[in-house]
Scaffold this motif. Structure first.
Motif, PDB file in Angstrom:
ATOM      1  N   UNK A  13      22.768  75.208  79.417  1.00 19.12           N
ATOM      2  CA  UNK A  13      23.320  76.394  80.065  1.00 19.12           C
ATOM      3  C   UNK A  13      23.663  76.180  81.530  1.00 19.12           C
ATOM      4  N   UNK A  14      23.095  75.149  82.127  1.00 17.38           N
ATOM      5  CA  UNK A  14      23.350  74.907  83.545  1.00 17.38           C
ATOM      6  C   UNK A  14      24.670  74.175  83.782  1.00 17.38           C
ATOM      7  N   UNK A  15      25.307  73.735  82.723  1.00 17.87           N
ATOM      8  CA  UNK A  15      26.577  73.032  82.891  1.00 17.87           C
ATOM      9  C   UNK A  15      27.667  74.001  83.351  1.00 17.87           C
ATOM     10  N   UNK A  16      28.694  73.457  83.993  1.00 18.44           N
ATOM     11  CA  UNK A  16      29.748  74.294  84.595  1.00 18.44           C
ATOM     12  C   UNK A  16      30.754  74.737  83.529  1.00 18.44           C
ATOM     13  N   UNK A  17      30.328  75.635  82.649  1.00 12.88           N
ATOM     14  CA  UNK A  17      31.218  76.115  81.590  1.00 12.88           C
ATOM     15  C   UNK A  17      32.425  76.845  82.148  1.00 12.88           C
ATOM     16  N   UNK A  18      32.252  77.468  83.318  1.00 14.56           N
ATOM     17  CA  UNK A  18      33.323  78.299  83.865  1.00 14.56           C
ATOM     18  C   UNK A  18      34.595  77.502  84.123  1.00 14.56           C
ATOM     19  N   UNK A  19      34.480  76.180  84.269  1.00 18.87           N
ATOM     20  CA  UNK A  19      35.671  75.362  84.512  1.00 18.87           C
ATOM     21  C   UNK A  19      36.625  75.453  83.319  1.00 18.87           C
ATOM     22  N   UNK A  36      39.070  70.247  72.766  1.00 23.76           N
ATOM     23  CA  UNK A  36      38.009  69.380  72.267  1.00 23.76           C
ATOM     24  C   UNK A  36      37.270  68.691  73.415  1.00 23.76           C
ATOM     25  N   UNK A  37      37.877  68.641  74.573  1.00 24.52           N
ATOM     26  CA  UNK A  37      37.333  67.876  75.698  1.00 24.52           C
ATOM     27  C   UNK A  37      36.224  68.599  76.449  1.00 24.52           C
ATOM     28  N   UNK A  38      35.937  69.860  76.104  1.00 27.92           N
ATOM     29  CA  UNK A  38      34.960  70.639  76.871  1.00 27.92           C
ATOM     30  C   UNK A  38      33.861  71.203  75.980  1.00 27.92           C
ATOM     31  N   UNK A  39      32.658  71.268  76.535  1.00 28.39           N
ATOM     32  CA  UNK A  39      31.519  71.939  75.893  1.00 28.39           C
ATOM     33  C   UNK A  39      31.329  73.288  76.574  1.00 28.39           C
ATOM     34  N   UNK A  40      31.085  74.361  75.825  1.00 22.33           N
ATOM     35  CA  UNK A  40      30.859  74.443  74.383  1.00 22.33           C
ATOM     36  C   UNK A  40      32.114  74.745  73.568  1.00 22.33           C
ATOM     37  N   UNK A  41      33.297  74.664  74.209  1.00 17.63           N
ATOM     38  CA  UNK A  41      34.540  75.021  73.514  1.00 17.63           C
ATOM     39  C   UNK A  41      34.718  74.264  72.210  1.00 17.63           C
ATOM     40  N   UNK A  42      34.328  72.977  72.194  1.00 11.63           N
ATOM     41  CA  UNK A  42      34.569  72.188  70.976  1.00 11.63           C
ATOM     42  C   UNK A  42      33.692  72.607  69.799  1.00 11.63           C
TER      43      UNK A  42
END
Length: 205
Positions: A185-191, A124-130
């Motif tokens: 989209x520029x957020x660091x989703x890869x983390x 829940x703590x990460x976008x877009x995972x939540x």
């Protein structure tokens, strides 16, 4: 060792409380256990085939209800014709489709026996995972999105989450989720990359 008969038996254990249509679907579908798919996939042809990764099933589908959700998720992609809507699916498309399907399944099967499947796959703590799972207090609150769960989340994303899961709000559209994903989209989703169910390669059916 997990067998296809085990899979059918486990799904049938859930069907009476869920959907009688699953009996017919499984009678028309070949089930294949393979490590060539990461989680699951449905191929549609003269005879449809449901491929399941046995290691994924053993790790995340210890409960029969969780196995049922996995199968229903894959079938929804086929029923809704997602792979036919765009000539080439992007990661944003796949996240938006999965968000809509997961939310629909959670609302269709809200019982505690289904609790935990989508939550275990995405934090829940990460976008877009939540976007791919219900809020932490959603089941305990009777299907409401509580302010305490979305505190600190950007307002536009809060609205998307409420419209995904809270029936008091108008249902969100695929395009609205897609626009949100493109905007951020520029957020660091890869983390913490979002965990998608199924085969989401461009060639997948």
């Amino acid at each position: 060792m997990l067998t296809t008969d085990d899979i059918r038996r486990r799904i049938y254990e859930v069907v009476p409380a869920a959907s009688f249509h699953m009996h017919k679907i499984l009678s028309l579908t070949e089930i294949v256990l393979t490590d060539t798919v990461a989680t699951a996939a449905v191929d549609v042809g003269a005879r449809s085939r449901l491929s399941l990764n046995p290691a994924f099933v053993e790790r995340y589908c210890a409960r029969d209800e969780h196995l049922f959700l996995l199968v229903m998720h894959e079938l929804h992609h086929v029923i809704l014709g997602h792979t036919r809507l765009f000539p080439r699916l992007t990661l944003h498309h796949n996240i938006a489709f999965d968000a809509l399907i997961n939310a629909a399944l959670c609302k269709q099967f809200p019982g505690p026996e289904f609790d935990g499947f989508f939550e275990a796959l995405n934090p829940w703590t990460a976008f877009p995972s939540r976007l791919l799972r219900p809020p932490p207090s959603w089941r305990a609150s009777g299907g409401k999105v509580l302010d305490s769960d979305v505190v600190g989340i950007p307002q536009r994303e809060q609205r998307i989450i409420r419209r995904l899961y809270d029936t008091a709000y108008e249902q969100v559209t695929f395009q609205e989720i897609l626009d949100l994903l493109k905007e951020r989209a520029e957020e660091a989703w890869a983390e913490i990359a979002p965990f998608l169910l199924g085969d989401h390669s461009p060639e997948a059916n």
